[in-house]
Design a protein around this motif. Structure first.
Motif, short mmCIF file in Angstrom:
data_model
loop_
_atom_site.label_atom_id
_atom_site.label_comp_id
_atom_site.label_asym_id
_atom_site.label_seq_id
_atom_site.Cartn_x
_atom_site.Cartn_y
_atom_site.Cartn_z
N THR A 90 16.88 34.04 28.88
CA THR A 90 16.58 32.77 28.52
C THR A 90 17.44 31.66 29.04
N ARG A 121 19.58 32.09 31.33
CA ARG A 121 19.40 31.96 32.99
C ARG A 121 18.29 31.31 32.99
N ALA A 122 17.09 31.47 32.57
CA ALA A 122 15.85 30.93 32.96
C ALA A 122 15.79 29.28 32.73
N LYS A 123 16.80 28.92 31.71
CA LYS A 123 16.97 27.53 31.73
C LYS A 123 17.68 26.89 32.79
N GLY A 124 18.03 27.67 33.70
CA GLY A 124 18.68 26.85 34.87
C GLY A 124 20.39 26.65 34.78
N LEU A 125 20.95 27.32 33.87
CA LEU A 125 22.23 27.15 33.45
C LEU A 125 23.00 27.94 34.53
#
Lengths: 342, 322
Positions: free
Chosen positions: B222, B224-228
């Protein structure tokens, strides 16, 4: 027609394993238009999740190999640098996952997790992110958001956690929302609420949605178009009415036949599709569905059916049966009780 | 939180009471152990032994002797050592800062380096750096601390002492921090390093295993999926939850060491800490000192595990309500 929002061209995703190369996704192409809801249906292992995880480039397995193109607003995501891809993730394409119980970090408050994403993609003043997070939690239907924002994920129920996940995904107004089996881990009444919520939010936010599920019943209400996947390939593609009222592929018939329906003359045992999906390492010659297909004939053994428009009107399927030949066979699979009484 | 702390403190008292009884019985009620004979020197007469027994209260019943010993330790604080005939409590109080200096310094070193190595090994997984670091860690775990300490002494104190790199190393022993901070630091740097080698290796391996396990958690996906950024995902999401095991290990090890567990290092480097005191008391069967150091050690171990629970609650909100 305008350029599609997302266009996947001949995507192949395979994994090197000790037993050989697993072709999880084997050459699929599809498009998602702006504001559209695309349902991707298929059983476990059919390559649905791998497809969308590839779009997000979220597969961290070092043994993965890609081929093909994924064009988002005309840009090939496969060619983007890691940093450019981070800009896309979360801000332009957001994702909701299957299990809300484990998808949120247990050691941070839900507010912190939403604010983290807001701050990552926007330069916000102090307090702005907090207010926005409260607003988002309210929008996804969490009561008393200004209090709940400081709660930890374990203080929410499964359905409420999935709402938090949705709030998280929508926080940066993404143009595309990918929902990977968002209701599978939830009980039925909550499922309906979550689907309703996705539908409402899609309208409010104007995002396109790719909804992945193994349950045709889930996409029945919400999807504009449906893709049916089997063994890493698309076996049928069409708009919702085409798939539900004029399904062309025997696999789709099997899926439809295994849904419990309340609008049928008398209850019956649900028919399951016999057998197991084929090995993704050594694909059988001919049609991948042949070993499980009651309709299979000689041609299916030797020739791999192509995904083509046989009916006309943009309804694609990959089956050797002639269109006229299908009607009687289809009714026997999907509605055996109707066939019996006739 | 207040009730939690009070409960933990009461528990501490219960544990200490149980331990003191156990230790007392082991040393005073075990057949064949006769401290009076020990103290009397060679070929004592029966009368001498009887005198000594009377003098130290050894001829009284066990419960009375236990009570007396506890009174001398905790209330009048004037327990007398059998060996040196000095008061035990001041000796312990003088030894404690030495041990604290040793353990605190070593702990800082081992936390910093084990986190660095554990994270580096995880980040460079799939390259030669990961197995290299893990082999080094394994070597660190395998080196016996007394041997390593003697080797360090051999190099820094004799063989290479003339060499400019080691000429600043002071002779073995301890200089209090309040007396001369520089000498304090110089005298402790090699004991710190020697003691921390084992723990760096061990903690780095544990942390790496935890990091890799956490990597596959859904919430990391999650994140990673947030673009962090990968860095933020690692620091804020993966590392944070991986530290939970790390902290509980640390608390217990720290308690054991402060309680006298660094005995070998203290003896090898001639540091007059709690471990050194225990070591000497054990060789001369100086029961009052053994009693006191064991209770002292038990106190820190129990205290450390209480601290671990508190830090746990801070790291993992799911524990707080439980």
């Amino acid at each position: 027609m305008a350029e599609p929002l997302l266009e996947v061209r001949d995507l192949k995703v395979s994994f090197r394993t000790e037993d050989g190369i697993v072709r999880a996704v084997d050459g699929i192409s599809f498009t998602v238009n702006e504001g559209e809801v695309l349902g991707i249906v298929g059983e476990s292992g059919s390559g649905k999740s791998v497809t969308v995880m590839s779009v997000m480039r979220l597969i961290t397995d070092p043994n993965v190999m890609y081929q093909g193109e994924i064009l988002y607003k005309g840009r090939n995501l496969m060619g983007l640098s890691k940093d450019a891809m981070r800009e896309v993730r979360g801000e332009e394409i957001a994702m909701i996952f299957q299990d809300p119980m484990t998808s949120l970090n247990p050691v941070y408050t839900v507010g912190w997790q939403i604010e983290e994403q807001l701050n990552e993609h926007n330069s916000l003043k102090k307090g702005q992110a907090h207010r926005r997070a409260i607003e988002l939690l309210g929008q996804v239907g969490i009561p008393k958001p200004e209090q709940r924002i400081d709660d930890y994920p374990h203080q929410f129920s499964g359905g409420m956690r999935q709402r938090v996940m949705i709030a998280l995904a929508l926080s940066c107004n993404p143009d595309l929302l990918i929902a990977d089996e968002p209701t599978t881990a939830l009980d039925v009444t909550i499922q309906a609420q979550i689907l309703e919520l996705i539908k409402d939010l899609k309208r409010d936010f104007g995002s396109a949605v790719v909804l992945i599920t193994h349950d045709l019943g889930v996409v029945a209400d919400i999807a504009d178009r449906i893709i049916v996947m089997y063994a890493g390939r698309i076996v049928e593609e069409g708009d919702k009415d085409q798939i539900f009222y004029d399904p062309q592929h025997p696999y789709t018939w099997g899926l439809l036949g295994s849904i419990a329906r309340l609008d049928r003359p008398r209850p019956r045992r649900l028919t399951a599709i016999a057998g197991q999906p084929p090995s993704m390492i050594n694909r059988p010659a001919g049609c991948s569905f042949r070993p499980r297909c009651p309709q299979a004939f000689d041609r299916c053994k030797v020739e791999d059916p192509l995904l083509t428009d046989k009916v006309g009107s943009g309804h694609l399927d990959a089956c050797h049966l002639a269109v006229e030949d299908k009607h009687a066979r289809r009714d026997a699979t999907i509605h055996p009780e109707l066939a019996e009484s006739a | 939180m207040a009730t939690f702390i009070i409960r933990r403190l009461l528990w501490l008292v219960v544990v200490l009471f149980a331990i003191s009884i156990l230790v007392f019985l082991i040393f005073f009620a075990t057949p064949g152990v006769d401290p009076a004979r020990q103290m009397a020197g060679r070929n004592p007469t029966a009368a001498t032994i009887k005198n000594i027994k009377h003098e130290f209260g050894l001829d009284r019943p066990l419960p009375v002797r236990y009570g007396l010993m506890m009174k001398h330790i905790f209330i009048s604080r004037d327990l007398i050592s059998y060996g040196s005939h000095t008061k035990v409590i001041p000796e312990i109080l003088a030894a404690a800062p030495v041990t604290f200096s040793l353990i605190l310094g070593a702990a800082v070193i081992w936390i910093v380096f084990s986190i660095l190595i554990g994270v580096a090994a995880t980040v460079f997984r799939g390259t030669f750096i990961d197995p290299l670091l893990m082999i080094l860690a394994l070597i660190g775990i395998s080196l016996p601390v007394f041997w390593l300490g003697e080797m360090v002494n051999l190099v820094t104190q004799s063989r290479a002492h003339g060499f400019f790199l080691f000429s600043w190393v002071p002779p073995l022993g301890y200089t209090p921090l309040t007396q001369d901070p520089v000498k304090w630091f110089e005298g402790l740097i090699f004991p710190w390093l020697t003691l921390s080698v084992l723990y760096i290796g061990f903690y780095a391996r544990v942390l790496r295993a935890n990091l890799i396990e956490t990597e596959s958690e859904d919430y990391v996906r999650t994140a990673r999926a947030k673009g962090l950024s990968e860095r933020r995902v690692l620091m804020r999401h993966t590392l944070r939850t991986s530290l939970i095991t790390f902290v509980s290990l640390f608390g217990l090890d720290f308690g054991v060491l402060v309680g006298g567990g660094a005995l070998l290092v203290e003896v090898v480097f001639g540091l007059p800490g709690i471990g050194y005191l225990t070591y000497n008391a054990l060789t001369s069967l100086d029961l009052p000192i053994i009693m006191t150091t064991v209770i002292y050690g038990a106190f820190f171990i129990t205290l450390a595990s209480a601290m671990v629970d508190l830090v746990y609650a801070w790291l993992d909100p799911r524990v707080r309500t439980a």
